[in-house]
Every structure is written in C-alpha cells, then in structure tokens.
Design an enzyme around this catalytic site. Structure first.
Site, PDB file in Angstrom:
ATOM      1  N   TYR A  17      -9.533 -44.456 -28.360  1.00 46.09           N
ATOM      2  CA  TYR A  17     -10.812 -45.144 -28.174  1.00 46.09           C
ATOM      3  C   TYR A  17     -11.840 -44.205 -27.532  1.00 46.09           C
ATOM      4  O   TYR A  17     -12.986 -44.104 -27.983  1.00 46.09           O
ATOM      5  CB  TYR A  17     -10.587 -46.393 -27.313  1.00 46.09           C
ATOM      6  CG  TYR A  17     -11.845 -47.151 -26.968  1.00 46.09           C
ATOM      7  CD1 TYR A  17     -12.592 -47.790 -27.953  1.00 46.09           C
ATOM      8  CD2 TYR A  17     -12.287 -47.223 -25.652  1.00 46.09           C
ATOM      9  CE1 TYR A  17     -13.756 -48.478 -27.634  1.00 46.09           C
ATOM     10  CE2 TYR A  17     -13.440 -47.916 -25.319  1.00 46.09           C
ATOM     11  CZ  TYR A  17     -14.172 -48.544 -26.316  1.00 46.09           C
ATOM     12  OH  TYR A  17     -15.320 -49.219 -25.990  1.00 46.09           O
ATOM     13  N   GLU A  39     -16.503 -57.147 -25.301  1.00 46.52           N
ATOM     14  CA  GLU A  39     -16.870 -56.915 -23.898  1.00 46.52           C
ATOM     15  C   GLU A  39     -16.902 -58.240 -23.131  1.00 46.52           C
ATOM     16  O   GLU A  39     -16.468 -58.306 -21.988  1.00 46.52           O
ATOM     17  CB  GLU A  39     -18.214 -56.191 -23.785  1.00 46.52           C
ATOM     18  CG  GLU A  39     -18.182 -54.742 -24.222  1.00 46.52           C
ATOM     19  CD  GLU A  39     -17.367 -53.819 -23.337  1.00 46.52           C
ATOM     20  OE1 GLU A  39     -16.961 -54.210 -22.226  1.00 46.52           O
ATOM     21  OE2 GLU A  39     -17.124 -52.674 -23.772  1.00 46.52           O
ATOM     22  N   TRP A  47      -9.655 -53.652 -19.878  1.00 46.82           N
ATOM     23  CA  TRP A  47     -10.071 -53.259 -21.233  1.00 46.82           C
ATOM     24  C   TRP A  47      -8.840 -52.953 -22.087  1.00 46.82           C
ATOM     25  O   TRP A  47      -8.838 -53.192 -23.288  1.00 46.82           O
ATOM     26  CB  TRP A  47     -11.031 -52.072 -21.172  1.00 46.82           C
ATOM     27  CG  TRP A  47     -11.576 -51.695 -22.514  1.00 46.82           C
ATOM     28  CD1 TRP A  47     -11.422 -50.514 -23.158  1.00 46.82           C
ATOM     29  CD2 TRP A  47     -12.362 -52.525 -23.394  1.00 46.82           C
ATOM     30  NE1 TRP A  47     -12.057 -50.547 -24.376  1.00 46.82           N
ATOM     31  CE2 TRP A  47     -12.637 -51.770 -24.546  1.00 46.82           C
ATOM     32  CE3 TRP A  47     -12.842 -53.829 -23.317  1.00 46.82           C
ATOM     33  CZ2 TRP A  47     -13.377 -52.269 -25.619  1.00 46.82           C
ATOM     34  CZ3 TRP A  47     -13.584 -54.336 -24.385  1.00 46.82           C
ATOM     35  CH2 TRP A  47     -13.845 -53.562 -25.512  1.00 46.82           C
TER      36      TRP A  47
END
Length: 187
Positions: A17, A39, A47
C-alpha cells in the site's frame, strides 16, 4: 537493497500500500470515493484492519459504484450487517449509503468529485518535508475546511482527522518522510 520506507510500513500489506498507492495523486472519481468510504470505515480501528478487508469491501459494496450504493435499501443494509468480511457497524454502513448520495450530488454540481475535492489544496499536492512521524499532524487547516464542506453537503464520517488521512491517502499531501524513497518520487 533494502528500501527506506516510512516507519508505519511494517508488513507486506502495508509495504505494498505504501509503495504503490499511499500519497500517489488520484484524480479517479471511483478511487476517490472508495478511499473516502474506507477512511470512514477505519474510524476507531487500525488501517491494517481495513486493508485486510478491502477486497471484501469491494465485493460487498459493488466495487464502490456510488450509483448502486445510493440505491441500497434496508434489506441490503441488513445483508451487509451480516457480512463478516467488512466492519459490521450500522452507522458506518448507513454512512456509506448517504455518502454515495452526497457524492453523486457533488458530481452533478461540479462535473466530477475530483474537481471539487482537490480545490482544498488548490488542485496540486502539498509537498511536506516531514522528518519524523511525530511531525505529521492529525489534521490541518485544509482538512478542517474539507471536513466542514463535506459535512455541509451531508457526508458522514468526515471529521477533520479522517479528511487529513484521506488527503494523505489520495496524494493531496505528500507526507512520506523525507528519508523515504517515495517522498522523492512523489515530490
């Protein structure tokens, strides 16, 4: 040769990522919508949790097609609440449906979501030069303005901290640390 990365890129998923997506300027409305939803889903969680569930989110939410999501009814919401592959939080799922509707309204008004959302950085990435993670703020005046505007347009889960994480993710700001190999590439 080992690449020098931001210190949060601690495993293979995070590294992929970090190396391929985080901080890369995105102007694709579908991707911008996906990241806004993810988000928001991350609020209160790591995350890493969301990254691990990302493909499940894509499958569960029609590849983040806002036109389809905007038509979700209570039966579809109930189905999503039973899906162990996503975060099963009624408020976050309902927010996804509401955000799809608000997203479509922004597209109708501005032509693209991209045109509207990038105005908060004058349509070009802010190039920061952070030396440590402790130098990265949780929010900025730009994310405050974005949050206020999105909330005015009835978006949900778009507080200033979420908006700043979003801005980092879609490349509106370059918050790779200066000694990270991506910082120079994205500068």
């Amino acid at each position: 040769m080992k690449l020098n990365r931001c210190p949060w890129a601690i495993d293979d998923l995070y590294c992929q990522y970090h190396d391929e997506e985080w901080g890369l300027a995105s102007h694709d409305d579908r991707h911008l919508f996906e990241m806004l939803i993810l988000e928001g889903a991350q609020a209160g969680l790591s995350w890493s949790t969301i990254l691990k569930k990302r493909e499940n989110y894509r499958a569960a939410f029609d590849d983040f097609d806002p036109e389809k999501i905007a038509r979700y009814d209570e039966a579809k919401i109930q189905e999503l609440l039973g899906n162990p592959g996503i975060v099963r939080n009624r408020l976050k799922i309902a927010a996804t449906v509401q955000n799809a509707k608000a997203f479509l309204e922004v597209q109708k008004e501005f032509g693209t979501f991209d045109k509207h959302i990038w105005q908060f950085v004058n349509h070009k990435p802010i190039q920061n030069a952070r030396e440590s993670l402790k130098d990265v703020p949780p929010k900025t005046t730009e994310s405050d303005a974005m949050s206020k505007e999105l909330q005015k347009r009835c978006f949900k889960f778009v507080g200033s901290t979420i908006c700043y994480a979003y801005m980092q993710a879609v490349g509106m700001v370059n918050d790779h640390l200066v000694d990270c190999f991506r910082w120079k590439k994205l500068k």
